[in-house]
Scaffold this motif. Structure first.
Motif, PDB file in Angstrom:
ATOM      1  N   THR A 171      10.073  14.127  -1.241  1.00  0.00           N
ATOM      2  CA  THR A 171       8.748  14.064  -0.644  1.00  0.00           C
ATOM      3  C   THR A 171       7.778  13.481  -1.671  1.00  0.00           C
ATOM      4  N   PRO A 172       6.992  12.486  -1.280  1.00  0.00           N
ATOM      5  CA  PRO A 172       6.072  11.856  -2.228  1.00  0.00           C
ATOM      6  C   PRO A 172       4.988  12.823  -2.715  1.00  0.00           C
ATOM      7  N   GLN A 173       4.550  12.613  -3.939  1.00  0.00           N
ATOM      8  CA  GLN A 173       3.509  13.457  -4.514  1.00  0.00           C
ATOM      9  C   GLN A 173       2.237  13.410  -3.674  1.00  0.00           C
ATOM     10  N   ALA A 174       1.945  12.274  -3.063  1.00  0.00           N
ATOM     11  CA  ALA A 174       0.736  12.149  -2.243  1.00  0.00           C
ATOM     12  C   ALA A 174       0.725  13.169  -1.109  1.00  0.00           C
ATOM     13  N   THR A 217       4.763  11.502   6.380  1.00  0.00           N
ATOM     14  CA  THR A 217       4.578  12.764   7.077  1.00  0.00           C
ATOM     15  C   THR A 217       5.897  13.516   7.188  1.00  0.00           C
ATOM     16  N   LYS A 218       7.008  12.825   7.033  1.00  0.00           N
ATOM     17  CA  LYS A 218       8.313  13.485   7.101  1.00  0.00           C
ATOM     18  C   LYS A 218       9.256  12.771   6.146  1.00  0.00           C
ATOM     19  N   ALA A 219       9.881  13.524   5.256  1.00  0.00           N
ATOM     20  CA  ALA A 219      10.784  12.935   4.275  1.00  0.00           C
ATOM     21  C   ALA A 219      12.081  12.507   4.951  1.00  0.00           C
ATOM     22  N   LYS A 220      12.615  11.368   4.544  1.00  0.00           N
ATOM     23  CA  LYS A 220      13.907  10.924   5.033  1.00  0.00           C
ATOM     24  C   LYS A 220      14.988  11.780   4.387  1.00  0.00           C
ATOM     25  N   ARG A 221      16.089  11.934   5.081  1.00  0.00           N
ATOM     26  CA  ARG A 221      17.190  12.731   4.556  1.00  0.00           C
ATOM     27  C   ARG A 221      17.647  12.145   3.222  1.00  0.00           C
ATOM     28  N   THR A 259       5.889  19.522  -8.757  1.00  0.00           N
ATOM     29  CA  THR A 259       5.180  18.427  -8.091  1.00  0.00           C
ATOM     30  C   THR A 259       3.803  18.876  -7.620  1.00  0.00           C
ATOM     31  N   VAL A 260       3.663  20.130  -7.213  1.00  0.00           N
ATOM     32  CA  VAL A 260       2.335  20.656  -6.870  1.00  0.00           C
ATOM     33  C   VAL A 260       1.427  20.588  -8.105  1.00  0.00           C
ATOM     34  N   ALA A 261       1.971  20.940  -9.269  1.00  0.00           N
ATOM     35  CA  ALA A 261       1.176  20.880 -10.505  1.00  0.00           C
ATOM     36  C   ALA A 261       0.765  19.441 -10.818  1.00  0.00           C
ATOM     37  N   PRO A 319       0.832  -1.198   0.000  1.00  0.00           N
ATOM     38  CA  PRO A 319       0.000   0.000   0.000  1.00  0.00           C
ATOM     39  C   PRO A 319       0.868   1.250   0.000  1.00  0.00           C
ATOM     40  N   VAL A 320       0.387   2.281  -0.676  1.00  0.00           N
ATOM     41  CA  VAL A 320       1.099   3.548  -0.726  1.00  0.00           C
ATOM     42  C   VAL A 320       0.406   4.513   0.211  1.00  0.00           C
ATOM     43  N   ALA A 321       1.144   4.981   1.194  1.00  0.00           N
ATOM     44  CA  ALA A 321       0.600   5.945   2.146  1.00  0.00           C
ATOM     45  C   ALA A 321       1.490   7.174   2.140  1.00  0.00           C
TER      46      ALA A 321
END
Length: 164
Positions: A63-66, A55-59, A121-123, A50-52
């Motif tokens: 950051t995932p698009q979700a 909440t915090k990107a690893k170094r 990525t926002v787009a 599953p893709v969730a």
């Protein structure tokens, strides 16, 4: 023909399975899906998971698009009452994510479209929300507007607390 986006790690894995000067990403993925293995009979286990949204990107990771999608829903639903132009919405999303420590240094690099990776990525997040029926297909160009389903989804968004 559909367009898909994959992260750099997946792309590197595809390159390992490709036969140089013969394969494209499409042919490698097709071979995997058809169960024929990779170039030179390399065997690959494809794991479904599953893709969730993180909440915090690893170094060092992106950051995932979700995560961008979640913040975009929130920004449009709260700050802009369901409707904003692209620049306003993108700026608000990026500022909120930055305040929570969710953007890595690569997010501020310029990409081929002339915008930062984060803006791009926002787009893409906007397109994904539009495809799911949460953003209107009828809005004027440059205007991002929540549908009734999008307004409902925006009310349910819970963001991680700010680091600052």
């Amino acid at each position: 023909m559909a367009t898909i986006r994959i992260d750099d790690e997946v792309f590197e894995m595809l390159k390992q399975l490709a036969e140089p000067f013969v394969d494209t990403p499409n042919t490698v993925i097709r071979r995997l899906l058809e169960g024929q293995g990779g170039a030179q009979s390399k065997q690959v286990a494809v794991e479904a998971r599953p893709v969730a949204p993180k909440t915090k990107a690893k170094r060092g990771s992106r950051t995932p698009q979700a995560t961008y999608e979640t913040f975009l829903l929130h920004v449009l639903g709260t700050k802009f009452k369901g409707r904003a132009n692209k620049d306003e919405a993108s700026t608000a999303v990026i500022e909120m994510m930055e305040a929570r420590g969710l953007l890595e240094a690569a997010a501020h690099e310029m990409v081929s479209t002339g915008e930062t990776r984060a803006e791009n990525t926002v787009a893409w997040a906007r397109n994904a929300l539009k495809d799911r029926g949460l953003l209107s297909h009828q809005s004027p160009r440059g205007t991002w507007e929540l549908t009734p389903e999008g307004i409902k989804a925006a009310r349910e968004v819970v963001l991680p607390p700010s680091d600052k």
